[in-house]
Design an enzyme around this catalytic site. Sequence first.
Site, PDB file in Angstrom:
ATOM      1  N   LYS A  99      32.072 -53.504  37.789  1.00  0.00           N
ATOM      2  CA  LYS A  99      31.559 -54.789  38.253  1.00  0.00           C
ATOM      3  C   LYS A  99      32.744 -55.730  38.454  1.00  0.00           C
ATOM      4  O   LYS A  99      33.500 -55.993  37.526  1.00  0.00           O
ATOM      5  CB  LYS A  99      30.579 -55.376  37.229  1.00  0.00           C
ATOM      6  CG  LYS A  99      29.868 -56.645  37.664  1.00  0.00           C
ATOM      7  CD  LYS A  99      29.037 -56.434  38.917  1.00  0.00           C
ATOM      8  CE  LYS A  99      27.895 -55.478  38.705  1.00  0.00           C
ATOM      9  NZ  LYS A  99      27.061 -55.324  39.928  1.00  0.00           N
TER      10      LYS A  99
ATOM     11  N   GLU B 125      31.924 -44.400  40.157  1.00  0.00           N
ATOM     12  CA  GLU B 125      31.354 -44.930  38.924  1.00  0.00           C
ATOM     13  C   GLU B 125      30.532 -43.895  38.165  1.00  0.00           C
ATOM     14  O   GLU B 125      29.667 -43.222  38.743  1.00  0.00           O
ATOM     15  CB  GLU B 125      30.473 -46.153  39.227  1.00  0.00           C
ATOM     16  CG  GLU B 125      29.899 -46.816  37.980  1.00  0.00           C
ATOM     17  CD  GLU B 125      29.280 -48.165  38.241  1.00  0.00           C
ATOM     18  OE1 GLU B 125      28.630 -48.698  37.322  1.00  0.00           O
ATOM     19  OE2 GLU B 125      29.437 -48.700  39.370  1.00  0.00           O
TER      20      GLU B 125
END
Length: 413
Positions: free
Chosen positions: A240, A224
């Site tokens: 997410k 990420e």
Amino acid sequence: MVHEIVPTDHFPTPPSVPPPGAPASCQGRHRASTRFEWFCCDGGDPAKLVADFLAGNGLSVRNTGRTATQVHPTGAGTVCGAALYVSAAAGSVMAGGPAGPPSPVPGIPDVYAVVYLHGSGLGGSQAPWPDGETPAQSGSVRPPWWLGEWTPSWTPKEHAAAVDAVRAAIGRGDVYQVNVVGHASAPYRGDPMPALGRVAALPGARYGGVLAGEGWAIATASPETLIEVRDGRVITRPIKGTRPATRPGRAELLASAKERAEHIMIVDLERNDLAHVPGVGPVTVDELFAVRRWVDLWQAESVISAPIESDLDLADLLRAVCPGGSVTGAPKLAALTEISALEPVGRGVSMGGIGWIGHDHLDLALTIRTVAADGTHLHAWAGGGITWDSDPTAEVEEAAAKAAPIRAALAGL
């Protein structure tokens, strides 16, 4: 407050795995020159202090990402760039939130930066030892690799209770979403560097790498992007939403109204964070809810960016984006208050930022899927975002699924 410049020979011999985000063109031919350390107990503004340090060592952090057309020297002894690490606690301080419970790895600074110089050839690749010496220096030989049992800082029942507590806070209107993270540690014997290298090499680790200091090391398999500045744009890529990396798992993730709603909430938070960075223009969502693979998990990722329109200062950027919205929640400061009250130990090296600052770019990972080694134990963290629709049992299981590949890599399985 620790704010020091340390000669190269005070560093332990670096690991063979390069720091996260280090440019391929410089790997194997750069060497550590000076370093910066800051602990939460030191006080002061860590964003300004580390930016001042980097600027004082020749990096363009007062005008980040707008020097791509300039030619920078690459001869021996010139500055290549810097590795930068920011803990979750430091990020919270930068955002105006609580530092949280004490870190289980207190010997690792909360902000750490190392400036690297170009060398004339290939460098060494041995690992740092807890006393800062290599085997040849100390005359000792490490035993074979052994990893003991993992001891969690909370039980599954306590983790589930924290999920229920977040749901209650959402019901009261205190927060919309909170990311809850658990920690575990395991004793080890032997040289930890090969195990940390296996973590950094996990499939899908966009930022795989190792950063080491005296008596400690951080290894990340993070997929990420916390923040990237490149070619005149500021970019973040929040993740997410998680499912097993199977065909049914992909279909379930794409069809999940809960996961999509949770994801979009974080996208809105990250858009707002970027919009508050001085020097950037209109924020856009370039890609929404794309599915990427990390080891044996599908994860939903979006891409958010903004153009750089005037001087962009590293300190302003860190204050705006740290800690990352996908590992805090919304509203961010209220979520940080809940996290501080619920989690039994600090987040340490996890849920912070780590990466590289060059002359014309910056690229920092969010330190999910990240572990730390001190002189006796390995430390790992895992968790997930909690919304009103979260099921406590499922959240505990999701955290275990995220931790499993890390633990397997450390064990050599």
